[in-house]
Design an enzyme around this catalytic site. Structure first.
Site, PDB file in Angstrom:
ATOM      1  N   VAL A 446       0.813  -1.212   0.000  1.00 23.75           N
ATOM      2  CA  VAL A 446       0.000   0.000   0.000  1.00 23.75           C
ATOM      3  C   VAL A 446       0.847   1.263   0.000  1.00 23.75           C
ATOM      4  O   VAL A 446       0.303   2.366  -0.022  1.00 23.75           O
ATOM      5  CB  VAL A 446      -0.960   0.011   1.211  1.00 23.75           C
ATOM      6  CG1 VAL A 446      -1.940  -1.131   1.122  1.00 23.75           C
ATOM      7  CG2 VAL A 446      -0.184  -0.060   2.519  1.00 23.75           C
ATOM      8  N   THR A 449       6.639   2.155   2.674  1.00 27.08           N
ATOM      9  CA  THR A 449       8.050   2.546   2.507  1.00 27.08           C
ATOM     10  C   THR A 449       8.185   3.753   1.595  1.00 27.08           C
ATOM     11  O   THR A 449       8.969   4.676   1.876  1.00 27.08           O
ATOM     12  CB  THR A 449       8.848   1.361   1.947  1.00 27.08           C
ATOM     13  OG1 THR A 449       8.714   0.239   2.816  1.00 27.08           O
ATOM     14  CG2 THR A 449      10.319   1.721   1.817  1.00 27.08           C
ATOM     15  N   SER A 765     -16.245 -10.831  14.743  1.00 24.00           N
ATOM     16  CA  SER A 765     -17.103 -10.037  13.868  1.00 24.00           C
ATOM     17  C   SER A 765     -18.125 -10.876  13.120  1.00 24.00           C
ATOM     18  O   SER A 765     -18.767 -10.367  12.195  1.00 24.00           O
ATOM     19  CB  SER A 765     -16.245  -9.275  12.854  1.00 24.00           C
ATOM     20  OG  SER A 765     -15.565 -10.172  12.011  1.00 24.00           O
ATOM     21  N   LYS A 808     -14.062  -3.934   4.772  1.00 23.23           N
ATOM     22  CA  LYS A 808     -15.202  -4.836   4.617  1.00 23.23           C
ATOM     23  C   LYS A 808     -16.224  -4.283   3.624  1.00 23.23           C
ATOM     24  O   LYS A 808     -16.761  -5.025   2.791  1.00 23.23           O
ATOM     25  CB  LYS A 808     -15.856  -5.077   5.972  1.00 23.23           C
ATOM     26  CG  LYS A 808     -14.976  -5.855   6.952  1.00 23.23           C
ATOM     27  CD  LYS A 808     -15.649  -5.992   8.307  1.00 23.23           C
ATOM     28  CE  LYS A 808     -14.762  -6.777   9.273  1.00 23.23           C
ATOM     29  NZ  LYS A 808     -15.376  -6.886  10.622  1.00 23.23           N
TER      30      LYS A 808
END
Length: 914
Positions: A446, A449, A765, A808
């Site tokens: 994502v 770094t 969940s 989600k």
């Protein structure tokens, strides 16, 4: 000459007391024999003979009683193992050298008898009576000499005469014997208690007189050359050898002193033709002369090489000394110390470090350069001089520039960028404010770094990254003590030495993967590094001096925030980097990834281009990840295929079509999970969070006849297993209100399955989803289509909040869901979801399971009549208890405020029916 009077004794009769061979005026023809191994005797010298067996002592005793004559023979194949009959008899040649191995050490000199007389000083003479008493005889375990046939022995032996018997200092017996002449054994007369043989005395002949003379002269010449080139031959040995006039004795001399092989020496002994024996001696002498010549040449080459190096070294040292006297050159060690002193002065050391450096410099000047401690102290001072104690880079005080850099390097992530800009703004207003330390947490790929690199570029600082994942040794962070061999500072000071500045941006990658074992706990050592209250005086074990790390900007990264050690997490400000939605991946791929791969593969826009439609297909059909790392590899594969076509000279269009994409990447790798199980009873759709993003989770329930057992499959963790138990208890508690007879739970077995059984699952969940699946099964009522839910349930029915709402919801949208049930406590989390995701989604917020029930079963549950055979028949519907709070983003729009949406939803909310 008179005849020799002999007495032949039968081998089976005992030994008689009278002499075996009465000696008159010529050598006897029947002799006792002594057999030896390995060592080949030659006529001439007097040598000691070890009497370590009974048969030898018997033979010498009877030889002494009859003028002392016996026969010394060799085995044709010598026995090396003492346990198998080796006697280990030492033979001393006429020059006094003990020949324990074949050959002769030319460095020994002196007469054999003189050497023997020196040995007698430490022994005592043995009388015949003592010899007959067999003192000093070997143990019975030692084997006696045994001769079965003359074929096992050499065909020529030595007539030997006993001169004296004496005892060695260690208690063993030995005899001084004189080796007289060559003798041939003819017949084995007796074997026990010692061998007795009939002998003949051969005459030495010369078969070729002309070649014999020439060979003899050549042997003398070669032997003389050998003595001249051998540096270790005593002078008296040379004189003795060159004074030998008898050709046979000269050949024996060569064999005795130059030959190194047993069979070769035995050939000398058994050869009765003097011409052939001289030829053998010439071969041995020439061979040894050649070996000596080669050895001398090799030694000379090595000596010249060593002397040349020594000469060069001496000349260089003299030249250096002359230059030092003239002031043209200084001592290298002193020069290195002076340069080190200049580096320490220019390093800008603090007071404590300066005092330590001065003390160590005084020690270094007193230590000799050859001392091992000299290198240790010098290396320590070099580390002090190379660290950036006072060198800092000036920050770029422009947050607009920082924002431009972040936008240029990254698409989206607005909240993360805003937090970084706030952090930089505070640092510019108050540079001394240590504040908190940033930690980027999110799935792989994502951009954690690359965000750190962008921060360093925005500030104008140096960037250094090192991974702490898998680090188990505390010394990796704080270094080793100087007492250890090969000690060095930790990774923090090594990074500062490399960047050469005291205020870089240091990225500690994979902080959640740090381990610990018997070598120490690196996470505890990391506390001193990251704690703003301590790192201004960080002390490395090797340096043993406080170093200010407060000017360093630390940025940590982690994949799973919960796996970061607690004390370490308490000192970090965690910034979550959620996974990208498909729209964001599309923009990132078009703006960054495709351009980068095109440049890496040497392609141009005229050679390869990818439309947004094809790129979207690459995202949905060939990748499933939270980041863009796999997408980057897929684009790279397309570029490699196109580069191969370009190099091969194929004419293709620049744009990648759908057909070419399938040709390059193969058929789509991912199947469509868009709610294929909708419309079936006993199936509910849940949402789960994973480290690589959100996923849609289908929960299946089944029922069969049994005894009220509950079976769960799908590799569930402890938390999710407890959720199934809570959900079942809640359903049992509400079974009467829902029209489900309680006997069902006593006479039926329930089975809950979570597909993808090879993937471990856990997390709090799935409670509401499991409850919904059970109700759907027990009432034979399908759950509402295109509906997904998440949340944990209590025994009382309350719905508890969960995490990972953004991930989600993104996964639900990708699966074709249009309505999502969320816990009421997660209402604020919906505002963090991108507008492009919210605009086509309906969100239902449930505080109690009754709210979930009303949405999951909008027409109510079917009333079921349970028959005696165990079947169920639908009768009527159970209406929902109440209508939950719903936010319809399709009607309200995504641009309106959350408060307005809530008011609109509240105005549409009907009154609760009794």
């Amino acid at each position: 000459m008179t005849d020799v009077e002999t007495t032949i004794i039968d081998s089976e009769s005992p030994l008689e007391s009278k002499a075996l061979v009465p000696i008159l005026d010529q050598p006897p023809t029947v002799l006792p024999a002594i057999v030896q191994d390995e060592l080949v005797p030659f006529p001439g010298p007097m040598v000691p003979l070890l009497l370590d067996t009974k048969s030898r002592q018997e033979a010498v005793l009877h030889a002494k009683s009859n003028a002392g004559f016996f026969l010394l023979l060799n085995r044709v194949a010598p026995v090396d193992d003492p346990e198998n009959g080796s006697t280990g008899m030492p033979i001393v040649d006429e020059f006094g050298a003990a020949t324990a191995m074949p050959g002769f050490d030319l460095g020994q000199s002196g007469s054999g008898f003189g050497q023997f007389e020196e040995t007698l000083e430490y022994g005592s003479v043995v009388s015949d009576e003592e010899l007959a008493g067999r003192d000093g005889v070997a143990d019975e375990a030692e084997l006696e000499e045994d001769v079965d046939d003359l074929a096992d022995l050499s065909r020529v032996g030595i007539l030997t005469r006993v001169m004296k018997v004496f005892r060695l200092p260690d208690g063993r017996m030995s005899a001084l014997v004189h080796l007289l002449r060559r003798t041939q054994p003819v017949e084995l007369v007796r074997r026990k208690p010692f061998p007795v043989v009939r002998v003949a005395y051969p005459t030495e002949i010369v078969s070729d007189q002309e070649s014999f003379e020439a060979t003899y002269r050549q042997v003398r010449l070669t032997l003389q050359q050998f003595f001249e080139r051998h540096p270790g031959v005593p002078e008296e040995l040379k004189i003795t050898a060159l004074a030998i006039e008898a050709p046979g004795i000269l050949a024996d001399f060569v064999a005795q002193h130059l030959s190194r092989d047993f069979q070769e020496r035995l050939a000398f002994l058994t050869e009765l033709d003097l011409a052939k024996r001289a030829r053998l001696a010439l071969e041995v002498a020439i061979r040894e002369l050649d070996m000596l010549t080669v050895g001398n040449r090799i030694s000379q080459e090595i000596r010249e090489k060593v002397e040349r190096h020594q000469r060069d070294y001496l000349l260089r040292e003299q030249l250096r000394a002359i230059r030092v006297e003239l002031g043209e050159e200084r001592d290298p060690t002193a020069l290195a110390i002076e340069e080190l002193q200049k580096k320490l002065e220019a390093a800008g050391l603090p007071e404590e470090a300066q005092l330590r450096a001065d003390d160590e410099m005084k020690r270094l000047q007193l230590l000799p350069a050859e001392s091992p401690e000299h290198n240790v102290v010098r290396s320590y001072l070099e580390w002090i001089a190379s660290l950036p104690w006072s060198h800092v880079q000036e920050d770029i005080a422009d947050i607009k520039h920082a924002r431009e850099v972040l936008d240029e390097d990254h698409y989206g992530l607005d909240e993360v960028k805003d937090r970084i800009i706030e952090y930089l703004a505070v640092r510019q207003l108050n540079p001394d404010n240590r504040g908190t330390l940033l930690c980027f947490a999110g799935p792989p790929g994502v951009g954690k770094t690359s965000l750190g690199q962008s921060v360093a570029r925005a500030l104008g600082r140096e960037f250094y990254r090192f991974s702490v994942g898998g680090m188990r040794d505390e010394a990796e962070i704080k270094g080793h003590r100087r007492t250890y061999i090969g000690a060095m500072p930790g990774r923090i000071l090594q990074a500062l030495r490399q960047v050469k500045t005291a205020n870089p941006v240091l990225m500690l990658d994979e902080l959640d993967k740090m381990g610990s074992d018997w070598r120490g706990d690196p996470s505890s050592a990391m506390l001193e590094v990251l704690d703003p209250a301590q790192n201004h005086a960080f002390q490395d074990h090797y340096l043993d001096l406080p170093f200010d790390l407060s000017r360093v900007m630390f940025i940590a990264t982690a994949n799973v925030k919960s796996q970061i050690p607690g004390p370490l997490l308490d000192r970090l400000e965690v910034i979550d980097l959620p996974g990208y939605i498909p729209e964001e991946k599309l923009e990132i791929a078009q703006r960054y990834l495709l351009k980068r791969q095109r440049e890496d593969h040497g392609l141009t826009t005229r050679q390869v281009s990818v439309s947004r439609t094809i790129m979207r297909s690459m995202i949905t059909d060939y990748t499933r990840e939270a980041g863009v790392r796999e997408l980057h590899r897929v684009i790279g594969k397309v570029c490699r295929k196109r580069a191969t076509e370009v190099v091969a000279g194929q004419k293709v269009k620049a744009a990648v079509s759908k057909e070419l994409l399938v040709d390059y990447l193969g058929p789509p790798k991912l199947r469509d999970d868009r709610l294929k199980q909708a419309g079936k009873s006993g199936v509910a759709t849940g949402l789960a969070w994973t480290p690589v993003g959100g996923v849609v989770l289908f929960i299946e329930a089944a029922m069969m006849r049994g005894k009220g057992m509950m079976r769960i499959t799908g590799q569930l963790g402890e938390v999710m297993t407890e959720s199934t138990t809570i959900a079942l208890s809640f359903v049992k508690r509400r079974s009467q209100d829902l029209g489900i007879p309680f006997e069902v739970f006593q006479k039926r077995d329930l089975h809950l399955h979570f597909p993808a059984g090879a993937v471990p699952k856990d997390g709090p969940s799935a409670g509401v989803t499991i409850t919904t699946a059970l109700l759907s099964l027990l009432t034979n009522t399908p759950v509402r289509a295109r509906l997904a839910m998440t949340g944990e349930i209590t025994l009382g029915g309350e719905v508890l909040p969960v995490g990972g709402i953004r991930e989600k919801v993104v996964a639900a949208r990708a699966a074709g869901v249009n309505t999502v049930i969320l816990p009421e406590a997660n209402r604020a989390d919906v505002e963090e979801i991108p507008d492009v995701v919210r605009e086509k989604m309906n969100f239902v917020f449930a505080a109690h399971y009754d709210d979930v029930f009303a949405v999951a079963f909008p027409k109510g549950l079917k009333k079921v009549r349970w028959t005696k055979s165990g079947d169920k028949e639908p009768v009527a519907h159970v209406k929902p208890l109440r209508k939950p709070d719903t936010v319809d983003t399709k009607k309200t729009g995504t641009k309106s405020s959350p408060a307005k949406n809530r008011r609109a939803a509240k105005s549409r909310k009907p009154k609760r029916k009794s």
